[in-house]
Design a protein around this motif. Sequence first.
Motif, PDB file in Angstrom:
ATOM      1  N   LYS A  93       0.926  -1.233   0.024  1.00  0.00           N
ATOM      2  CA  LYS A  93       0.055   0.089  -0.022  1.00  0.00           C
ATOM      3  C   LYS A  93       0.842   1.248  -0.055  1.00  0.00           C
ATOM      4  N   HIS A  94       2.099   1.284   0.719  1.00  0.00           N
ATOM      5  CA  HIS A  94       2.807   2.459   0.890  1.00  0.00           C
ATOM      6  C   HIS A  94       3.703   2.618  -0.523  1.00  0.00           C
ATOM      7  N   PRO A  95       3.657   3.695  -1.065  1.00  0.00           N
ATOM      8  CA  PRO A  95       4.366   3.837  -2.300  1.00  0.00           C
ATOM      9  C   PRO A  95       5.999   3.419  -2.334  1.00  0.00           C
ATOM     10  N   TYR A  96       6.638   3.464  -1.008  1.00  0.00           N
ATOM     11  CA  TYR A  96       7.918   2.879  -0.881  1.00  0.00           C
ATOM     12  C   TYR A  96       7.798   1.491  -1.122  1.00  0.00           C
ATOM     13  N   ASP A 101       6.702   9.139  -6.161  1.00  0.00           N
ATOM     14  CA  ASP A 101       6.133   9.634  -7.481  1.00  0.00           C
ATOM     15  C   ASP A 101       4.595   9.795  -7.379  1.00  0.00           C
ATOM     16  N   GLN A 102       4.052   9.549  -6.306  1.00  0.00           N
ATOM     17  CA  GLN A 102       2.619   9.929  -5.917  1.00  0.00           C
ATOM     18  C   GLN A 102       2.376  11.078  -4.883  1.00  0.00           C
ATOM     19  N   ALA A 103       3.666  11.989  -4.774  1.00  0.00           N
ATOM     20  CA  ALA A 103       3.423  13.082  -3.616  1.00  0.00           C
ATOM     21  C   ALA A 103       2.654  14.051  -4.143  1.00  0.00           C
ATOM     22  N   PHE A 104       1.980  14.663  -3.458  1.00  0.00           N
ATOM     23  CA  PHE A 104       0.951  15.734  -3.682  1.00  0.00           C
ATOM     24  C   PHE A 104       1.286  16.674  -2.442  1.00  0.00           C
ATOM     25  N   ASP A 105       0.739  18.151  -2.828  1.00  0.00           N
ATOM     26  CA  ASP A 105       0.979  19.168  -1.980  1.00  0.00           C
ATOM     27  C   ASP A 105       1.337  19.098  -0.376  1.00  0.00           C
ATOM     28  N   ARG A 106      -0.036  18.387   0.015  1.00  0.00           N
ATOM     29  CA  ARG A 106       0.264  17.994   1.888  1.00  0.00           C
ATOM     30  C   ARG A 106       1.373  17.258   1.938  1.00  0.00           C
ATOM     31  N   CYS A 107       2.047  16.359   1.267  1.00  0.00           N
ATOM     32  CA  CYS A 107       2.979  15.677   1.454  1.00  0.00           C
ATOM     33  C   CYS A 107       4.357  16.276   2.140  1.00  0.00           C
ATOM     34  N   SER A 108       4.664  17.332   1.509  1.00  0.00           N
ATOM     35  CA  SER A 108       5.729  18.132   1.899  1.00  0.00           C
ATOM     36  C   SER A 108       5.703  19.187   2.984  1.00  0.00           C
ATOM     37  N   MET A 116       1.374   4.596   6.866  1.00  0.00           N
ATOM     38  CA  MET A 116       1.963   5.795   7.124  1.00  0.00           C
ATOM     39  C   MET A 116       1.923   6.673   5.940  1.00  0.00           C
ATOM     40  N   CYS A 117       0.850   7.005   5.495  1.00  0.00           N
ATOM     41  CA  CYS A 117       0.616   7.816   3.846  1.00  0.00           C
ATOM     42  C   CYS A 117      -0.341   8.488   4.009  1.00  0.00           C
ATOM     43  N   HIS A 118      -0.506   9.826   3.274  1.00  0.00           N
ATOM     44  CA  HIS A 118      -1.606  10.696   3.298  1.00  0.00           C
ATOM     45  C   HIS A 118      -2.589  10.416   2.175  1.00  0.00           C
ATOM     46  N   LEU A 119      -2.058   9.396   1.026  1.00  0.00           N
ATOM     47  CA  LEU A 119      -2.884   8.719   0.274  1.00  0.00           C
ATOM     48  C   LEU A 119      -4.185   8.160   0.851  1.00  0.00           C
ATOM     49  N   GLY A 130       7.323  17.081   6.591  1.00  0.00           N
ATOM     50  CA  GLY A 130       5.967  16.524   6.063  1.00  0.00           C
ATOM     51  C   GLY A 130       6.460  14.916   5.876  1.00  0.00           C
ATOM     52  N   CYS A 131       6.208  14.276   5.011  1.00  0.00           N
ATOM     53  CA  CYS A 131       6.523  12.886   4.828  1.00  0.00           C
ATOM     54  C   CYS A 131       7.953  12.739   4.500  1.00  0.00           C
ATOM     55  N   ARG A 132       8.708  11.694   5.151  1.00  0.00           N
ATOM     56  CA  ARG A 132       9.852  11.888   4.847  1.00  0.00           C
ATOM     57  C   ARG A 132      10.421  11.279   3.486  1.00  0.00           C
ATOM     58  N   PHE A 133       9.397  10.474   2.803  1.00  0.00           N
ATOM     59  CA  PHE A 133       9.812   9.889   1.469  1.00  0.00           C
ATOM     60  C   PHE A 133       9.333  11.068   0.583  1.00  0.00           C
ATOM     61  N   HIS A 134       8.481  12.064   0.810  1.00  0.00           N
ATOM     62  CA  HIS A 134       8.261  12.783  -0.272  1.00  0.00           C
ATOM     63  C   HIS A 134       9.270  13.245  -1.438  1.00  0.00           C
ATOM     64  N   PRO A 135      10.424  13.512  -1.220  1.00  0.00           N
ATOM     65  CA  PRO A 135      11.340  13.970  -2.347  1.00  0.00           C
ATOM     66  C   PRO A 135      11.670  12.979  -3.475  1.00  0.00           C
ATOM     67  N   GLU A 161       3.489  16.124   8.377  1.00  0.00           N
ATOM     68  CA  GLU A 161       3.721  14.277   8.473  1.00  0.00           C
ATOM     69  C   GLU A 161       2.570  13.265   8.598  1.00  0.00           C
ATOM     70  N   PRO A 162       2.614  12.303   7.599  1.00  0.00           N
ATOM     71  CA  PRO A 162       1.459  11.537   7.705  1.00  0.00           C
ATOM     72  C   PRO A 162       1.406  10.829   8.951  1.00  0.00           C
ATOM     73  N   GLY A 163       0.268  10.072   9.338  1.00  0.00           N
ATOM     74  CA  GLY A 163      -0.201   9.388  10.313  1.00  0.00           C
ATOM     75  C   GLY A 163      -0.373   7.946   9.705  1.00  0.00           C
TER      76      GLY A 163
HETATM   77 FE1  SF4 Z   1       4.191   9.337  -1.011  1.00  0.00          FE
HETATM   78 FE2  SF4 Z   1       2.998  11.410   0.085  1.00  0.00          FE
HETATM   79 FE3  SF4 Z   1       2.270   8.913   0.860  1.00  0.00          FE
HETATM   80 FE4  SF4 Z   1       4.605  10.211   1.430  1.00  0.00          FE
HETATM   81  S1  SF4 Z   1       2.566  10.511   2.297  1.00  0.00           S
HETATM   82  S2  SF4 Z   1       4.453   8.260   0.657  1.00  0.00           S
HETATM   83  S3  SF4 Z   1       5.035  11.479  -0.185  1.00  0.00           S
HETATM   84  S4  SF4 Z   1       1.943   9.886  -1.135  1.00  0.00           S
END
Ligand code: SF4
Length: 323
Positions: A248-251, A293-300, A315-318, A285-290, A303-305
Amino acid sequence: MDDNTILKVNDLSTHYFTSRGAVKALDDASFELKGGQSMGIAGESGCGKSTLAFSLMRMVQPPGKIVKGSIDIRGLEVTDLSEKEARKKLRWQKISMVFQGAMDIMTPVYTVGYQMMEPLKYLKNIKGDEAKDICFKYLDMVNIDYELFYRYPHELSGGQKQRIVIATALLLDPDVVILDEPTTALDVVVEARIMNDLKLLKKKLNNSMIFITHDLSILAEISDKLAVMYAGYIVELGDAIEIYKNPKHPYTRKLIGAIPRLHVDVDRLEYIPGAPPELTNPPKGCRFHPRCDQAFDRCSQDEPGFHEVDGVKVMCHLYDRGA
Ligand code: SF4
């Protein structure tokens, strides 16, 4: 904690205090393991896997320090122990570890038997034939001939040494065993055999095992649970097969996409651009955001819960409601 819960980790954070600032190597790790259950920890180098293992063993050395959280192993609060208590009550007896490169850990000037009997002698005062019998029992469990008990390490193959180190870690019947890259230096045939033996041992001994490796496909096969770590956080936690089949997590998706599979025809394997962040100053924000490839505004920004999706914590805003 229910009766069969062996290990409970809550909000555990370990930082290293350097002249460049605090390296946040592990933040807010929480999970539980029951008897007979195993957990795999996956992630790139430097994402906090070994720091988590060393924290559980209470072996984090200065400038590192557990700054927050608790570790309960069958009622023993590990973070409260002094170094002396950790030596007497914790290591070997409650939790033991097979370190990375363990097959080179044996001293060349002593026999296998001498080295195996040391923890029995120093921690339990068990010597002589009684100690020998216990060693033989565990050598048998890892499919090693008793005769090797009398040999020196240089007389053994890599696979034999690795099995002996695993048997030694099990000698005092610890509740939790951590295996850090247990088969990395071995060829694939020996690796498969050792992994299969570990699977059987886990069932037989009813302790909890934690496997650390870069190879997610091995973890999916041998572990009940999977924790995927990125930049000090556990970003996905749940059933190993569910995560492997349906990450589920993009990483996690990228890590799994990078595994070569014989039966799948692909032109190029997935890769993750960039490198894990500097943990003295992790991205906002999310440590993976840089790298996502699915990052959006909120990600930077935020911090996601954690969100629970199909029984897996992510742990992802998606997965924010309405995202
Ligand atoms: Fe990607 Fe955003 Fe989810 Fe982080 S919170 S993994 S940047 S989509």
